[in-house]
Design an enzyme around this catalytic site. Structure first.
Site, PDB file in Angstrom:
ATOM      1  N   ASP A  79       0.840  -1.198   0.000  1.00 26.88           N
ATOM      2  CA  ASP A  79       0.000   0.000   0.000  1.00 26.88           C
ATOM      3  C   ASP A  79       0.872   1.244   0.000  1.00 26.88           C
ATOM      4  O   ASP A  79       2.089   1.185   0.235  1.00 26.88           O
ATOM      5  CB  ASP A  79      -0.927   0.007   1.213  1.00 26.88           C
ATOM      6  CG  ASP A  79      -2.145   0.911   1.042  1.00 26.88           C
ATOM      7  OD1 ASP A  79      -2.275   1.544  -0.029  1.00 26.88           O
ATOM      8  OD2 ASP A  79      -2.959   0.979   1.978  1.00 26.88           O
ATOM      9  N   LYS A  80       0.225   2.361  -0.255  1.00 25.47           N
ATOM     10  CA  LYS A  80       0.872   3.677  -0.289  1.00 25.47           C
ATOM     11  C   LYS A  80      -0.028   4.682   0.421  1.00 25.47           C
ATOM     12  O   LYS A  80      -1.256   4.573   0.360  1.00 25.47           O
ATOM     13  CB  LYS A  80       1.103   4.087  -1.750  1.00 25.47           C
ATOM     14  CG  LYS A  80       1.408   5.569  -1.982  1.00 25.47           C
ATOM     15  CD  LYS A  80       0.172   6.321  -2.428  1.00 25.47           C
ATOM     16  CE  LYS A  80       0.450   7.822  -2.538  1.00 25.47           C
ATOM     17  NZ  LYS A  80      -0.799   8.588  -2.780  1.00 25.47           N
ATOM     18  N   HIS A  81       0.580   5.645   1.090  1.00 29.06           N
ATOM     19  CA  HIS A  81      -0.194   6.708   1.741  1.00 29.06           C
ATOM     20  C   HIS A  81       0.480   8.048   1.497  1.00 29.06           C
ATOM     21  O   HIS A  81       1.709   8.155   1.556  1.00 29.06           O
ATOM     22  CB  HIS A  81      -0.314   6.476   3.247  1.00 29.06           C
ATOM     23  CG  HIS A  81      -1.030   7.582   3.958  1.00 29.06           C
ATOM     24  ND1 HIS A  81      -2.402   7.702   3.956  1.00 29.06           N
ATOM     25  CD2 HIS A  81      -0.554   8.638   4.666  1.00 29.06           C
ATOM     26  CE1 HIS A  81      -2.743   8.780   4.642  1.00 29.06           C
ATOM     27  NE2 HIS A  81      -1.646   9.362   5.087  1.00 29.06           N
ATOM     28  N   SER A  82      -0.320   9.080   1.242  1.00 30.06           N
ATOM     29  CA  SER A  82       0.177  10.441   1.075  1.00 30.06           C
ATOM     30  C   SER A  82      -0.340  11.308   2.205  1.00 30.06           C
ATOM     31  O   SER A  82      -1.470  11.124   2.683  1.00 30.06           O
ATOM     32  CB  SER A  82      -0.283  11.016  -0.269  1.00 30.06           C
ATOM     33  OG  SER A  82      -0.026  12.411  -0.329  1.00 30.06           O
ATOM     34  N   THR A 119      -8.846  10.853  -2.250  1.00 28.59           N
ATOM     35  CA  THR A 119      -8.891   9.806  -3.272  1.00 28.59           C
ATOM     36  C   THR A 119     -10.308   9.280  -3.476  1.00 28.59           C
ATOM     37  O   THR A 119     -10.721   9.015  -4.611  1.00 28.59           O
ATOM     38  CB  THR A 119      -7.946   8.658  -2.877  1.00 28.59           C
ATOM     39  OG1 THR A 119      -6.612   9.171  -2.800  1.00 28.59           O
ATOM     40  CG2 THR A 119      -7.986   7.532  -3.892  1.00 28.59           C
ATOM     41  N   ARG A 167      -9.767  15.672  18.552  1.00 25.74           N
ATOM     42  CA  ARG A 167      -8.610  16.523  18.259  1.00 25.74           C
ATOM     43  C   ARG A 167      -9.009  17.764  17.475  1.00 25.74           C
ATOM     44  O   ARG A 167      -8.461  18.854  17.669  1.00 25.74           O
ATOM     45  CB  ARG A 167      -7.568  15.729  17.468  1.00 25.74           C
ATOM     46  CG  ARG A 167      -6.827  14.692  18.267  1.00 25.74           C
ATOM     47  CD  ARG A 167      -6.074  13.736  17.353  1.00 25.74           C
ATOM     48  NE  ARG A 167      -5.157  14.470  16.486  1.00 25.74           N
ATOM     49  CZ  ARG A 167      -4.732  14.017  15.309  1.00 25.74           C
ATOM     50  NH1 ARG A 167      -5.156  12.857  14.844  1.00 25.74           N
ATOM     51  NH2 ARG A 167      -3.890  14.724  14.602  1.00 25.74           N
ATOM     52  N   SER A 182      -2.556   8.140  14.064  1.00 31.83           N
ATOM     53  CA  SER A 182      -3.772   8.210  13.263  1.00 31.83           C
ATOM     54  C   SER A 182      -3.555   7.606  11.882  1.00 31.83           C
ATOM     55  O   SER A 182      -4.338   6.777  11.410  1.00 31.83           O
ATOM     56  CB  SER A 182      -4.232   9.663  13.139  1.00 31.83           C
ATOM     57  OG  SER A 182      -5.376   9.766  12.310  1.00 31.83           O
ATOM     58  N   LYS A 186      -4.687   2.949  10.869  1.00 33.30           N
ATOM     59  CA  LYS A 186      -5.592   2.499   9.798  1.00 33.30           C
ATOM     60  C   LYS A 186      -4.832   1.669   8.768  1.00 33.30           C
ATOM     61  O   LYS A 186      -5.341   0.658   8.268  1.00 33.30           O
ATOM     62  CB  LYS A 186      -6.264   3.702   9.136  1.00 33.30           C
ATOM     63  CG  LYS A 186      -7.161   4.496  10.070  1.00 33.30           C
ATOM     64  CD  LYS A 186      -7.946   5.554   9.325  1.00 33.30           C
ATOM     65  CE  LYS A 186      -7.089   6.710   8.867  1.00 33.30           C
ATOM     66  NZ  LYS A 186      -6.658   7.570   9.969  1.00 33.30           N
ATOM     67  N   LYS A 187      -3.633   2.088   8.406  1.00 33.02           N
ATOM     68  CA  LYS A 187      -2.866   1.353   7.402  1.00 33.02           C
ATOM     69  C   LYS A 187      -2.444  -0.019   7.926  1.00 33.02           C
ATOM     70  O   LYS A 187      -2.539  -1.024   7.212  1.00 33.02           O
ATOM     71  CB  LYS A 187      -1.646   2.172   6.971  1.00 33.02           C
ATOM     72  CG  LYS A 187      -1.985   3.362   6.080  1.00 33.02           C
ATOM     73  CD  LYS A 187      -2.616   2.902   4.776  1.00 33.02           C
ATOM     74  CE  LYS A 187      -2.979   4.035   3.868  1.00 33.02           C
ATOM     75  NZ  LYS A 187      -3.644   3.582   2.620  1.00 33.02           N
TER      76      LYS A 187
END
Length: 434
Positions: A79-82, A119, A167, A182, A186-187
């Site tokens: 997977d990838k996250h930005s 996304t 928050r 955070s 999730k990832k």
């Protein structure tokens, strides 16, 4: 557990024990922990850093507050996250390209946040496409197609959902510990074998300096690896939109121009660089250079486009999207050119102002209940360093009304500085490893 004791430890500057953080996160998910206690916890973490070990413990506790997916597939789960930016639609290129390279990609994504796009909002610009898949349907699609891009169910890291809402109203959003937990909770709940992070800096990013982006990247990479997920990060430039378009359907068009056409700019380059990193971490490439070659081959051969089309169809979208996307994406009622007011070079861009202009057009949300118009946005934008003449088109506005188009055009002109040529900037500033 005695939540008061945990809060007392935080107030005294002591990092709570991992078992106490696990119990607290579970209480967040079940509702046993009150809003007042959640707010006190967020403020306590914000004022007294947890440190690397406490950060890992909190991340794992929040991950384990809900369901954690497990996979039995014949390839690595990647997977990838930005961290968020403008014109940033790399996920939609990376996911199918990774599948073409032999990986599986269960990508749990989010919606637009502030001035940046999301996304899920981009994908939902495709007619009839759904991102709210059940876990069973997600599993079937990943096994059959190789990838899915979906929203998180209520059972994925519920502690994060609860704490994030607190928050937002307690001015504790910018805590490095809480941001890290955070993102990664999730990832990591998606059952990944490896992860790559795109940590952005610049006028269009949440981190406005390379130093702040590096601090976040080090925290994310260190925490993810300590939690057992091989992870690297690239720090990338977001002083201008990544693609030449901003807006949901317009960014889908930019993706398809890469997957099915000759477009080879910054969007293509960063997608290949990020994909290469996670191919190495997942054991599908020996070096980043080999990974880039594999990503380029997946895209240039058309295989990534075929995977993307199957994913779209599996999630309810059109079955021939790769060949018919130009006729299927929604179009704005009003399309208006923006002309340069003077000659020179595109010297600088105010990314937040550009993102805000798209939100004002209806391409994002001012409040959670706002409906996003997928057709609006800005396309054909000039890039930093481009030479322009007075009266030359430097962008195109896609709007619902003439008045909204004119306001967006004025906002674009105010956000773009014409002057001397800027110093060339590297797209990828730094690579962060364990």
């Amino acid at each position: 557990m005695d939540t008061r004791r945990l809060l007392s430890d935080l107030r005294a500057g002591r990092v709570p024990a991992p078992e106490d953080l696990r119990a607290f996160a579970l209480g967040l998910g079940t509702g046993e922990v009150s809003d007042a206690q959640a707010g006190a916890f967020a403020m306590g973490v914000c004022l007294g850093a947890l440190g690397p070990e406490g950060r890992v413990a909190l991340t794992l506790a929040m991950r384990d507050s809900g369901d954690c997916l497990q996979w039995d597939l014949n390839g690595p789960v990647l997977d990838k996250h930005s961290t968020g930016g403008l014109g940033d639609c790399t996920s939609l290129i990376i996911a199918p390209a990774l599948v073409a390279c032999g990986a599986y990609v269960p990508m749990i994504s989010g919606r637009g946040l502030g001035h940046t796009g999301g996304t899920l909002d981009k994908l939902e610009g495709i007619p009839d496409l759904r991102t709210d898949l059940s876990e069973a349907r997600l599993r079937r699609q990943v096994a059959d197609v190789g990838c899915a891009i979906v929203g998180a169910t209520g059972r994925i890291a519920p502690a994060d959902k609860r704490l994030y809402a607190v928050r937002d109203v307690t001015s504790t959003v910018d805590s490095l510990d809480l941001i890290t937990a955070s993102i990664l909770s999730k990832k990591l709940a998606a059952g990944l074998d490896a992860l790559v992070l795109d940590v952005k800096w610049g006028t269009g990013a949440f981190m406005t300096s390379p130093e702040a982006a590096r601090e976040l990247a080090l925290s994310l990479v260190g925490t993810a690896n300590a939690a057992g997920c091989p992870t690297t990060a690239l720090i990338s430039d977001m002083n201008q939109p990544l693609a030449r378009s901003m807006g949901n359907a317009l960014e889908i068009a930019a993706v398809m121009a890469v997957l099915t056409g000759p477009e080879r700019g910054a969007l293509f380059e960063l997608s290949c660089a990020l994909g290469a990193e996670v191919l190495v971490s997942g054991g599908l490439a020996a070096t980043p250079e080999e990974g880039v070659q594999r990503m380029e081959m997946a895209i240039n051969s058309g295989t990534a486009a075929e995977v993307f089309e199957r994913m779209i169809a599996a999630q309810g979208g059109p079955s021939r999207f790769a060949s018919e996307w130009g006729a299927l994406l929604p179009e704005a009622t009003v399309i208006q050119e923006v002309y340069a007011l003077e000659a020179g070079f595109v010297a600088a861009m105010d990314g937040r102002a550009l993102g805000a202009a798209v939100v004002a057009l209806g391409g994002g949300r001012l409040v959670e209940t706002d409906r996003v118009d997928p057709s609006v946005g800005i396309s054909d934008m000039a890039r930093l360093g481009d030479a322009v003449d007075r009266g030359q088109p430097i962008a195109r506005i896609h709007a619902r009304t003439e008045a909204e188009a004119e306001r967006a055009a004025q906002a674009f002109l105010a956000a773009v500085q014409i002057g001397d040529a800027p110093e060339p900037a590297s797209l990828v500033v730094e690579r962060i490893t364990a």
